[in-house]
Design a protein around this motif. Structure first.
Motif, PDB file in Angstrom:
ATOM      1  N   LYS A   1      -0.933  18.222 -10.605  1.00  0.00           N
ATOM      2  CA  LYS A   1      -2.039  17.256 -10.527  1.00  0.00           C
ATOM      3  C   LYS A   1      -2.489  16.818 -11.919  1.00  0.00           C
ATOM      4  O   LYS A   1      -2.749  15.634 -12.151  1.00  0.00           O
ATOM      5  CB  LYS A   1      -3.213  17.831  -9.735  1.00  0.00           C
TER       6      LYS A   1
ATOM      7  N   GLU B   1      -2.230  13.024 -13.508  1.00  0.00           N
ATOM      8  CA  GLU B   1      -3.434  12.395 -14.087  1.00  0.00           C
ATOM      9  C   GLU B   1      -3.153  11.901 -15.508  1.00  0.00           C
ATOM     10  O   GLU B   1      -3.510  10.780 -15.872  1.00  0.00           O
ATOM     11  CB  GLU B   1      -4.574  13.417 -14.090  1.00  0.00           C
TER      12      GLU B   1
ATOM     13  N   GLU C   1       0.838  -1.202   0.000  1.00  0.00           N
ATOM     14  CA  GLU C   1       0.000   0.000   0.000  1.00  0.00           C
ATOM     15  C   GLU C   1       0.873   1.253   0.000  1.00  0.00           C
ATOM     16  O   GLU C   1       1.934   1.295   0.598  1.00  0.00           O
ATOM     17  CB  GLU C   1      -0.913   0.038   1.242  1.00  0.00           C
ATOM     18  N   VAL C   2       0.372   2.286  -0.637  1.00  0.00           N
ATOM     19  CA  VAL C   2       1.070   3.568  -0.710  1.00  0.00           C
ATOM     20  C   VAL C   2       0.897   4.292   0.617  1.00  0.00           C
ATOM     21  O   VAL C   2      -0.203   4.349   1.169  1.00  0.00           O
ATOM     22  CB  VAL C   2       0.493   4.420  -1.861  1.00  0.00           C
ATOM     23  N   ASN C   3       1.984   4.845   1.132  1.00  0.00           N
ATOM     24  CA  ASN C   3       1.948   5.552   2.409  1.00  0.00           C
ATOM     25  C   ASN C   3       1.165   6.864   2.287  1.00  0.00           C
ATOM     26  O   ASN C   3       0.309   7.151   3.100  1.00  0.00           O
ATOM     27  CB  ASN C   3       3.373   5.819   2.895  1.00  0.00           C
ATOM     28  N   GLU C   4       1.486   7.663   1.275  1.00  0.00           N
ATOM     29  CA  GLU C   4       0.768   8.916   1.036  1.00  0.00           C
ATOM     30  C   GLU C   4       0.461   9.018  -0.453  1.00  0.00           C
ATOM     31  O   GLU C   4       1.376   8.979  -1.265  1.00  0.00           O
ATOM     32  CB  GLU C   4       1.615  10.123   1.452  1.00  0.00           C
ATOM     33  N   LYS C   5      -0.823   9.161  -0.795  1.00  0.00           N
ATOM     34  CA  LYS C   5      -1.182   9.223  -2.214  1.00  0.00           C
ATOM     35  C   LYS C   5      -0.747  10.529  -2.859  1.00  0.00           C
ATOM     36  O   LYS C   5      -0.358  10.553  -4.014  1.00  0.00           O
ATOM     37  CB  LYS C   5      -2.685   9.021  -2.386  1.00  0.00           C
ATOM     38  N   TYR C   6      -0.824  11.611  -2.130  1.00  0.00           N
ATOM     39  CA  TYR C   6      -0.451  12.907  -2.698  1.00  0.00           C
ATOM     40  C   TYR C   6      -0.022  13.828  -1.561  1.00  0.00           C
ATOM     41  O   TYR C   6      -0.658  13.862  -0.511  1.00  0.00           O
ATOM     42  CB  TYR C   6      -1.633  13.529  -3.445  1.00  0.00           C
ATOM     43  N   LYS C   7       1.058  14.558  -1.793  1.00  0.00           N
ATOM     44  CA  LYS C   7       1.534  15.492  -0.782  1.00  0.00           C
ATOM     45  C   LYS C   7       2.241  16.644  -1.479  1.00  0.00           C
ATOM     46  O   LYS C   7       3.019  16.422  -2.394  1.00  0.00           O
ATOM     47  CB  LYS C   7       2.503  14.788   0.173  1.00  0.00           C
TER      48      LYS C   7
ATOM     49  N   ILE D   1      -0.791   8.784 -15.361  1.00  0.00           N
ATOM     50  CA  ILE D   1      -1.502   7.558 -14.978  1.00  0.00           C
ATOM     51  C   ILE D   1      -2.399   7.088 -16.109  1.00  0.00           C
ATOM     52  O   ILE D   1      -2.457   5.889 -16.417  1.00  0.00           O
ATOM     53  CB  ILE D   1      -2.291   7.782 -13.674  1.00  0.00           C
TER      54      ILE D   1
ATOM     55  N   THR E   1       6.675  11.130  -8.724  1.00  0.00           N
ATOM     56  CA  THR E   1       5.658  10.115  -8.456  1.00  0.00           C
ATOM     57  C   THR E   1       6.198   8.753  -8.880  1.00  0.00           C
ATOM     58  O   THR E   1       7.084   8.676  -9.733  1.00  0.00           O
ATOM     59  CB  THR E   1       4.320  10.452  -9.166  1.00  0.00           C
TER      60      THR E   1
END
Length: 167
Positions: free
Chosen positions: A140, A144, A51-57, A147, A71
């Motif tokens: 952002k 997007e 699992e990812v610790n933080e999705k966005y920071k 991905i 990323t």
């Protein structure tokens, strides 16, 4: 005491020297020739979560004029039989889709989503990590697009053949 003991090190000698004198010097060095093996190296078995610790920071730095974006995509190698063969395919994929001459990079530059971009990859334990770095006024939106491009992989036979010739 553990990592920097003679039994865990290699001595490399290069240059204009007389091999017999170097061997004599090495043999006369008591520390290099001690029987003390030092501490044994114990590696901890750390179970990296998928699992990812933080999705966005976002982190603000006052002296940076164009925001930096980093990323990653993390792929599990747990069920992969040959990790090195798999990594070769992934590196080819990353190069074709996101490399310096990729359509994606060109489109992102032309549409001004980015001012610079690089992609790389590394294998760590049971994971393969694909890394992306860019300078972007629209971080952002860029992520997007990145991905979306990754989810819609399209590689032509010509692109693959060109990649193989380059390698």
């Amino acid at each position: 005491n553990t990592f920097y003991s003679p039994n865990n090190m290699l001595l490399v000698v290069a240059g204009n020297f007389e091999p017999d004198k170097i061997m004599e010097l090495i043999k006369s060095n008591k520390e290099l020739n001690s029987k003390d093996k030092g501490q044994s190296i114990k590696q901890k078995d750390y179970k990296e979560p998928f699992e990812v610790n933080e999705k966005y920071k976002e982190i603000a730095f006052p002296n940076i004029s164009i925001p930096k974006v980093a990323t990653n995509i993390k792929l599990s190698l747990k069920d992969v039989k040959d990790k090195y063969e798999y990594s070769t395919y992934i590196m080819a994929l990353v190069s074709l889709m996101f490399g310096s001459s990729s359509d994606f990079k060109e489109e992102m530059l032309v549409k001004k989503y980015i001012t610079s971009f690089s992609a790389g990859s590394m294998m760590v334990d049971d994971y393969f990590i694909i890394e992306f770095y860019a300078e972007s006024e629209k971080p952002k939106d860029f992520i997007e697009k990145l991905i979306d491009n990754f989810k819609n992989i399209k590689i032509t036979k010509e692109q693959l053949e060109r990649y193989k010739k380059v390698k």
